[in-house]
Design an enzyme around this catalytic site. Structure first.
Site, PDB file in Angstrom:
ATOM      1  N   HIS B 382      14.506   3.884  13.412  1.00  0.00           N
ATOM      2  CA  HIS B 382      15.962   3.754  13.287  1.00  0.00           C
ATOM      3  C   HIS B 382      16.398   3.272  11.917  1.00  0.00           C
ATOM      4  CE1 HIS B 382      15.833   4.172  17.634  1.00  0.00           C
ATOM      5  NE2 HIS B 382      17.098   4.512  17.542  1.00  0.00           N
ATOM      6  N   GLY B 383      15.556   2.543  11.247  1.00  0.00           N
ATOM      7  CA  GLY B 383      15.984   2.067   9.934  1.00  0.00           C
ATOM      8  C   GLY B 383      14.944   1.186   9.300  1.00  0.00           C
TER       9      GLY B 383
END
Lengths: 390, 528
Positions: B382-383
């Site tokens: 996700h990041g």
């Protein structure tokens, strides 16, 4: 409830038990439009703008009213039943009799009092009013209007410069958020939600870099009241705003039968907000027209400082930055302040701007922060006076 | 270009108009051009990465599946890579000149890769089959993960390494790359990787139609925020003749309307409130609760809204895109949640990570380890930040605990008990969102401490409140989803009499119009 919900198919096509036909689609569209029309009528009935005006209007009444055209709102203000609108109707004009708390004659003030003549918007009003709460000997006479732009404040100064000798300091407040609107000449062209009919001159730079004044189509409340109901005259007003005001859009400004439709008002409001956001970006400090904005803003403030000093006053500039923009406004004016030796006071340097809990629902600082800023501002004013041996 | 922009309002009808006029091959070529235009609207230079990923997986797929690349495929691939380098990076179109050192290096590097590929091709062909297949799989994984690692994770790992070295007293300077994160990079790299892995496993025949494969990689409705489509699902739909009927058209229009409603009316209406809470220096229990619950619905409506629009666009072209969200907040345990939330990612992780790690085949402890690894990497997907890893860890922990305490063959809860489980698990999900949304580790600690210490202090210190469109829209959405859940049917509404159904359409449209006044932002998942 289903025993095992994860059994729901990952492709819903298998569940299409009743395939839609073209006829079915047309009927659904027709029914939807009918319901939408009914909702439009229902909103107009249930959330009608009260005849008694905004003081009786509820949250939803206001919500569905916001998308009215600027002209419709200004016409509503002239309706005698809408008396509470008078504040929006009368605010912002460059009339000599609209001072907030006029300064008493010098002889009546205590010798150690600090007297401030201010020009600006609500932020300026709040900061300067707080001065007297921090120190009862501090007094402020303020002229301005909602979200006053630099050209509006400068025009107020020109209209009230006879008051300069009465004050120890002449203050102009600059709100970064309103900087792009320096290219406007009427409040109602860019603030559709709280349109006020007042106008002010726009200043543009000519080829030699000199400021040239462009006067608005009307500049008194009396003219406005007379012309708005005179179609040919009012058309000239629209034409002039269209040609000279960078934020004017006929879509947001001109009254049409669509003002009666709640759905159309919602659409107008959103389209207008987006159009204004684009223009604000274009004329803002990071936009493609930023250089034009910078040059006009600096030239106007320079002119203000020069004129205040010519009248024997001491200028001071109050700066209200955009949240979390790291002093962009101050950085822009800093070389000029240094060159002309002008004192300035940046609100965000004294109370910060990163915590949303510091602001009220209108976007202003909470009272305690205004008081902190006023205390620090008073310190600055006193030190300025001391440095001049006063 | 975003689905909620005016540009897309013009773009989609133009694409559909052309699409309906053309035949299959023309449709695919036009869709490919439209997809590149759609993506290049942000930054044309990053199209080169998509082109490179396309070429890499097209070639490795063929080499794995067939052991050779025909002349036509080789020419297309080389031309595509070099053309992309010249057009997207090599030329500065605003000045019509060479785009500095970056342009020169990209073109030269692409030419170099083509030469290297040409030189190595005979050696690859000459290899023993299994060895060649492994090497090709390695090239594909290294290339795709290399692009992802370089653009998305380089600064994160460099900063983390420097912090770790600082903590043991070594003072080193962090090398930092001043680069933008290409939009949707995690989605399309996972999509292309799944193609090569499926070909390697023998579950999919490689395609030799380069342009159709390029369309599979870049198909615009799901390019930047998913769903992460498997080649086995999407590619056949791109290769076959599509038929469009009124039913698909109606469903497509509804999905687009519903997706916009979720994004514009609800997600954008909740955003200011969430942003304000997570900007607070000293939030109260009430602030944190409000912010986290609002964020739970914001991210759901934002992401599932995007998927709905993507699926709607697909349906208007007769192309079915997979369901990515299936009423996730009606889940009553973590296992069920991950069959309902971001289904395309959770199934990707299951098929290409969890099961290859051993899945649940080697005893409890290995299963817990595999679950934790999968969820930690899922969080990192996700990041590039530790809070996403923490979020993954949190969900991994929930899955392990649930697995440990609930027998596999346990009867699902019913009635009030199920409702309680749902509510309880929703609260746990919300705490997960706190970890996900927090701006720093300190904020996680502060907010968690506030939740424990000031329990019951409902003071709200921010002036921002959810917009009317969000409050009413969310109520409408919950009623709708409850019906879907109870009837166990996505299309339950087709059984409702038309006037009542149309009332719902009109309400959705009305709240969408109200939501248009919310300050529209990008879709949250674009940054992933």
């Amino acid at each position: 409830m289903p025993a095992d919900s994860s059994s729901i198919s990952s492709s819903d096509d298998a569940l299409a038990e009743r395939p839609v036909t073209v006829r079915g689609m047309a009927l659904a569209a027709l029914w939807t439009l009918l319901w939408l029309a009914a909702a439009d009528v229902a909103v107009n009935v249930v959330f009608a703008w009260p005849a008694e005006g905004p003081t009786r209007a509820g949250e939803f009444d206001k919500y569905f009213y916001y998308g009215q055209s600027a002209e419709k709102k200004m016409r509503d203000m002239l309706d005698p039943r809408h008396h509470p609108f008078q504040s929006l109707l009368t605010t912002g004009w460059a009339s000599p009799d609209l001072a907030s708390h006029p300064l008493p004659p010098r002889a009546e003030s205590p010798p150690d009092s600090i007297r401030v003549l201010g020009f600006g918007m609500s932020f300026t009003f709040r900061t300067l009013h707080a001065l007297s709460q921090v120190d009862p000997h501090a007094q402020a006479e303020i002229y301005g209007g909602p979200s006053s732009t630099i050209n509006h404040s400068f025009n107020q100064f020109l209209a009230h410069r006879d008051r300069v000798p009465e004050a120890d300091f002449v203050v102009m407040g600059i709100l970064a958020q309103c900087l792009p609107m320096i290219h406007t000449m009427a409040h109602a062209t860019w603030n559709i939600e709280y349109a006020s009919p007042h106008t002010y001159p726009r200043f543009v730079l000519d080829e030699q870099g000199e400021l040239v004044r462009e006067d608005p189509p009307y500049d008194t409340l009396a003219q406005f009241e007379e012309w708005i109901n005179e179609p040919s005259q009012w058309q000239q007003v629209r034409d002039q705003l269209s040609a000279r005001d960078a934020f004017y859009t006929s879509w947001a400004y001109v009254q049409t039968p669509l003002d009666r439709s709640a759905v159309a008002r919602l659409i107008r409001r959103s389209v207008t907000q987006r159009a204004f956001a684009q223009r604000t970006q274009r004329y803002g400090l990071d936009g493609e027209q930023s250089e034009q904005t910078r040059r006009v803003a600096i030239a106007l403030v320079r002119w203000f400082v020069t004129e205040v000093r010519a009248d024997g006053g001491r200028p001071l500039i109050l700066l209200y930055e955009n949240p979390q923009q790291d002093g962009q406004l101050k950085a822009m004016f800093a070389p000029m302040f240094e060159e002309l030796d002008v004192p300035s006071f940046s609100m965000t340097e004294h109370v910060g701007d990163t915590d949303p809990a510091d602001f009220d629902d209108t976007g202003h600082y909470l009272r305690p922060f205004d008081l902190i800023a006023a205390r620090d501002l008073l310190t600055l004013l006193r030190s300025e006076l001391q440095s001049q041996g006063l | 270009m975003t689905f909620n922009s005016l540009a897309f309002v013009v773009f989609l009808p133009c694409v559909l108009g052309l699409y309906y006029l053309l035949k299959l091959r023309g449709q695919n070529h036009m869709l490919l051009a439209a997809s590149y235009l759609f993506y290049g609207w942000w930054d044309m230079r990053f199209l080169y990465l998509i082109a490179a990923s396309t070429v890499l997986d097209f070639l490795t797929g063929l080499l794995i599946g067939r052991g050779r690349v025909d002349r036509r495929g080789a020419i297309w691939s080389a031309g595509w890579l070099l053309g992309a380098a010249v057009v997207f990076v090599g030329i500065d179109w605003s000045t019509m000149s060479v785009n500095g050192a970056l342009g020169v290096w990209t073109v030269a590097g692409s030419a170099g890769m083509i030469v290297v590929g040409w030189l190595f091709y005979p050696r690859l062909r000459a290899m023993e089959e299994q060895r060649r297949r492994r090497w090709c799989l390695f090239f594909s994984m290294a290339g795709n993960l290399g692009i992802l690692g370089f653009f998305k994770y380089f600064n994160f790992f460099a900063d983390s390494a420097v912090t770790a070295l600082h903590s043991v007293g070594l003072d080193v300077l962090a090398p930092r790359l001043d680069i933008l994160l290409p939009v949707g990079i995690s989605f399309y790299t996972f999509q292309t990787m799944s193609y090569t892995i499926d070909v390697y496993r023998g579950e999919l025949e490689p395609t030799d139609r380069f342009l159709d494969f390029a369309l599979y990689v870049s198909y615009f409705p799901q390019l930047v925020a998913g769903p992460i489509e498997r080649a086995s699902h999407l590619l056949p739909r791109l290769l076959e003749k599509r038929t469009l009927n009124a039913d698909q058209f109606a469903r497509g229009c509804f999905l687009i309307l519903f997706g916009l409603f979720k994004k514009v009316a609800i997600a954008d209406g909740l955003a200011p409130c969430v942003d304000a809470v997570f900007a607070l220096h000293d939030p109260t229990f009430g602030d944190v609760t409000l912010g986290v619950v609002c964020f739970a619905f914001q991210i759901y409506c934002d992401f599932s809204g995007y998927t709905d629009i993507a699926r709607g666009c697909g349906k208007l072209m007769g192309i079915d895109i997979m369901l990515n969200f299936n009423l996730p907040y009606f889940a009553s345990n973590p296992r069920e949640f991950w069959t309902r939330w971001h289904i395309s990612l959770s199934t990707w992780l299951r098929d290409y990570l969890y099961i290859p790690l051993g899945g649940n085949r080697h005893g409890n402890w290995n299963t817990y380890r595999n679950l934790m690894i999968t969820m930690l990497l899922g969080g990192l997907w996700h990041g590039a930040a530790w809070n996403f890893v923490l979020w993954g860890f949190f969900h991994g922990l929930l899955l392990c605990v649930h697995r440990a305490i609930v027998p596999r063959n346990a009867e699902p809860a019913r009635g009030v008990r199920q409702l309680l489980y749902m509510a309880g698990f929703f609260l746990l999900t919300c705490y997960g969102w706190l970890l996900f949304r927090a701006r720093s580790f300190e904020q996680i600690v502060t907010m968690s401490a506030t939740l424990l210490r000031d329990l019951g202090d409902w003071t709200i210190s921010i002036p921002q409140r959810p917009a009317f469109s969000a409050t009413f829209g969310l109520s409408l959405l919950l009623v709708w989803e409850a019906q879907q859940y109870l009837r166990d049917q996505q299309l339950f509404y087709r059984r409702i009499p038309l006037p009542i159904r149309a009332w719902y359409y009109a309400a959705v449209l009305f709240f969408l119009l109200m939501g248009l006044t919310n300050a529209g932002g990008q879709f949250i998942y674009f940054q992933f």
